[in-house]
Design an enzyme around this catalytic site. Structure first.
Site, PDB file in Angstrom:
ATOM      1  N   GLY A  75       0.836  -1.188   0.000  1.00 41.91           N
ATOM      2  CA  GLY A  75       0.000   0.000   0.000  1.00 41.91           C
ATOM      3  C   GLY A  75       0.870   1.236   0.000  1.00 41.91           C
ATOM      4  O   GLY A  75       1.763   1.374   0.830  1.00 41.91           O
TER       5      GLY A  75
ATOM      6  N   ASN B 186     -10.138  12.187   8.914  1.00 38.46           N
ATOM      7  CA  ASN B 186     -11.458  12.019   9.513  1.00 38.46           C
ATOM      8  C   ASN B 186     -11.954  13.320  10.144  1.00 38.46           C
ATOM      9  O   ASN B 186     -13.108  13.699   9.995  1.00 38.46           O
ATOM     10  CB  ASN B 186     -11.414  10.886  10.538  1.00 38.46           C
TER      11      ASN B 186
ATOM     12  N   GLY C 271      -0.290   4.617  -0.078  1.00 36.54           N
ATOM     13  CA  GLY C 271      -0.934   5.864   0.288  1.00 36.54           C
ATOM     14  C   GLY C 271      -0.007   6.661   1.193  1.00 36.54           C
ATOM     15  O   GLY C 271       1.180   6.345   1.337  1.00 36.54           O
TER      16      GLY C 271
ATOM     17  N   GLY D 209      -1.191   4.070  16.997  1.00 37.18           N
ATOM     18  CA  GLY D 209      -0.664   5.129  17.845  1.00 37.18           C
ATOM     19  C   GLY D 209      -0.906   6.481  17.205  1.00 37.18           C
ATOM     20  O   GLY D 209      -1.474   6.577  16.113  1.00 37.18           O
TER      21      GLY D 209
ATOM     22  N   GLY E  87       1.227   4.381   4.229  1.00 37.94           N
ATOM     23  CA  GLY E  87       2.097   3.312   3.749  1.00 37.94           C
ATOM     24  C   GLY E  87       3.450   3.847   3.297  1.00 37.94           C
ATOM     25  O   GLY E  87       4.500   3.280   3.611  1.00 37.94           O
TER      26      GLY E  87
ATOM     27  N   LYS F  29     -11.479   5.451  16.990  1.00 34.61           N
ATOM     28  CA  LYS F  29     -11.020   6.852  17.064  1.00 34.61           C
ATOM     29  C   LYS F  29     -11.345   7.619  15.795  1.00 34.61           C
ATOM     30  O   LYS F  29     -11.581   8.832  15.839  1.00 34.61           O
ATOM     31  CB  LYS F  29      -9.523   6.894  17.378  1.00 34.61           C
TER      32      LYS F  29
ATOM     33  N   ASP G  59      -3.738   7.974  20.090  1.00 37.47           N
ATOM     34  CA  ASP G  59      -4.242   8.011  18.723  1.00 37.47           C
ATOM     35  C   ASP G  59      -5.516   8.844  18.644  1.00 37.47           C
ATOM     36  O   ASP G  59      -5.729   9.605  17.686  1.00 37.47           O
ATOM     37  CB  ASP G  59      -4.513   6.577  18.261  1.00 37.47           C
TER      38      ASP G  59
END
Length: 331
Positions: free
Chosen positions: A8, A255, A10, A135, A13, A190, A243
């Protein structure tokens, strides 16, 4: 010497591959898109997700077989809802004794499985081969070598220690833990609470409101985690509170940024565009976390409110009203 495959490319990653390489670990990144792999392999940059960041020399490929060949640490860094489909394609090329380290944060839609459970089900790997990393690790700060800590949770202490050594640098400090459930529940939930905090921020609410949401959100996370067998101390540590605070308060958090747009009156589509096409995991996780909580008879009003805003057309003002209108009770 550990050889790692980061599956990955992104932002997280790519940042994690940088950490591995700077820790002295031989690292190959797999990218789904050939143009991303080419940029990583030839220019040692990822202009699509981390523009302007120079990476150490790492190999990159869009062929998963090349990435997985000889890897004894397989780092899974794809969106949580695509993990199963990717593992179905990769499982035949993963080494029989490789450690599988999940960076994925979410609860699978439909099955309500945690990511480690998805990994075990698809690959047949024993639980001791599966580790989880969680974390306060915002990718854009990690690539700048800003000090941060993380948790590697695994039931096999020897494997956790090996993964710990593979990523430890002067700026990135990993701790080990045996509580996989706690690390995964903290990481999945979270993101949902961060959307709620973003909504509050977008509505113009202040620090008292956000602090209240973080604290009550933590109470929800702990209730669910304990019901599933997590240790409260894990959720009071880096994989829980750490986190949660970073994701709920930083403008670098996808988010929180997603929620901020909703709170400011933007639509779901506008909110998605504001995250530059990158996945805000909490949008899908709110539904699966809500269903998991219901299955275990755990009350999660913030999670329910986020789900209703994102998927049932509830306005942010109505959501705030419903939360404030709940009956008063002891903390």
């Amino acid at each position: 010497m550990t050889r790692a495959a980061v599956m990955g490319a992104g932002s997280w990653g790519t940042a994690f591959a940088k950490v591995l390489a700077e820790a002295g670990t031989e690292t190959t990144i797999w990218a789904r898109r050939p143009e991303v792999a080419l940029a990583l392999d030839t220019e040692h940059q990822n202009p699509f997700y981390l523009p302007g960041v120079q990476l150490p020399p790492v190999r990159a490929t869009d062929d998963h077989r090349v990435a997985l060949d000889g890897a004894d640490l397989v780092v899974l860094a794809v969106p949580s809802q695509s993990l199963r489909a990717n593992l179905d394609r990769w499982k035949g090329d993963i080494g029989a004794d490789a450690t599988l380290l999940s960076l994925c944060k979410g609860i699978e839609t439909g099955t309500l499985l945690r990511m480690s459970q998805v990994i075990a089900e698809v690959t047949g790997a024993e639980p001791g081969r599966i580790a989880v990393l969680s974390g306060p690790n915002l990718a854009h700060e990690i690539v700048q070598r800003q000090p941060a800590a993380t948790v590697i949770a695994c039931s096999d202490a020897e494997r956790a220690g090996a993964a710990q050594r593979a990523i430890a640098t002067g700026y990135f400090r990993p701790y080990t833990n045996s509580d996989v459930i706690g690390a995964e529940i903290g990481g999945a939930c979270k993101n949902v609470i961060a959307i709620a905090c973003g909504i509050a921020s977008g509505m113009g609410l202040g620090d008292n409101s956000v602090a209240s949401l973080i604290t009550r959100g933590l109470a929800e996370i702990m209730r669910l985690g304990v019901a599933l067998g997590a240790q409260p101390v894990t959720l009071a540590g880096l994989a829980g509170v750490g986190d949660l605070v970073a994701t709920c308060t930083s403008p670098l958090s996808r988010n929180r940024s997603f929620g901020h747009v909703l709170g400011a009156g933007g639509s779901m589509q506008v909110a998605q565009e504001a995250t530059n096409g990158q996945v805000a995991e909490g949008v899908k996780s709110c539904t699966s976390v809500r269903a998991l909580a219901a299955a275990h008879q755990v009350e999660m009003p913030l999670t329910d409110a986020v789900h209703r805003v994102c998927h049932e057309g509830l306005s942010v003002n109505e959501a705030v009203g419903s939360l404030l209108g709940r009956r008063i009770k002891p903390e």
